[in-house]
Write an enzyme that holds these catalytic residues in place. Structure first.
Site, short mmCIF file in Angstrom:
data_model
loop_
_atom_site.label_atom_id
_atom_site.label_comp_id
_atom_site.label_asym_id
_atom_site.label_seq_id
_atom_site.Cartn_x
_atom_site.Cartn_y
_atom_site.Cartn_z
N CYS A 37 2.89 -0.88 20.98
CA CYS A 37 4.43 0.00 20.75
C CYS A 37 3.81 0.14 19.25
O CYS A 37 3.52 -0.47 18.31
CB CYS A 37 5.57 -0.19 21.27
N CYS A 60 5.98 2.72 23.78
CA CYS A 60 6.63 4.05 23.27
C CYS A 60 5.78 4.63 22.94
O CYS A 60 4.66 5.42 22.49
CB CYS A 60 7.10 3.43 21.98
N CYS A 96 -5.61 5.53 17.73
CA CYS A 96 -5.88 4.39 18.00
C CYS A 96 -7.40 4.19 17.46
O CYS A 96 -8.03 4.77 17.06
CB CYS A 96 -5.53 4.08 19.48
#
Length: 167
Positions: free
Chosen positions: A9, A85, A93
């Protein structure tokens, strides 16, 4: 075989911490769960700490950390990366070692709830319930016999059906 799973998250202060604790408790050594954030707050929310302590963990077992810790050489190879989230799901990422299967299980942020202590505690309990439902569905998957593409699909379906009646 022990599978490594990373829950992500943004702040790594509540939802991902709760998911890490719930999976480590439920998985009975079959999985090793970790958590991290794209912009970690640097501390775990006190309500999340109370929740993980109620699961039998020490508060000191958890810390708010950056996701790049898991993209470095020597990091555990990841089998799964699950965002919990919506903000983290939309971010770029790092490249994860191990080519993990990824999914998004968006859960409302209990740390964003304002109100009485009872209302805040209820929000954390609801987040833990939602994560627990998804994790139990995940643990029921036949991981040893399912191909990666099917597994990716099943992980996404878990989020969609987790709160359906009878799940």
């Amino acid at each position: 075989m022990t599978y490594n799973i990373l829950f992500l998250c943004t702040g790594n202060s509540a939802r991902s911490i709760i998911a890490e604790a719930v999976l480590n408790r439920e998985a009975a050594g079959r999985f090793r769960a970790y958590s991290a954030g794209s912009a970690p707050k640097g501390e775990v929310n006190p309500h999340a700490l109370a929740l993980v302590e109620s699961l039998g963990f020490a508060a000191s077992d958890f810390r708010s950390k950056a996701w790049d810790e898991f993209a470095r050489p020597g990091a555990p190879p990841l089998d799964f990366v699950i965002t919990v989230c919506d903000n983290a799901a939309g971010e770029v990422c790092p490249v994860w070692p191990g080519r993990p299967v990824s999914a998004h299980w968006g859960i409302p942020d209990p740390a964003a709830v304002e109100g009485s202590q009872a209302q805040i505690a209820a929000a954390f309990a609801e987040a833990a319930r939602q994560l627990g439902t998804r994790i139990r569905l995940f643990l029921s998957l036949p991981l040893e016999t399912i191909d990666q593409l099917s597994l990716q699909t099943r992980l996404r379906e878990i989020h969609e059906r987790a709160d359906a009646p009878g799940a």
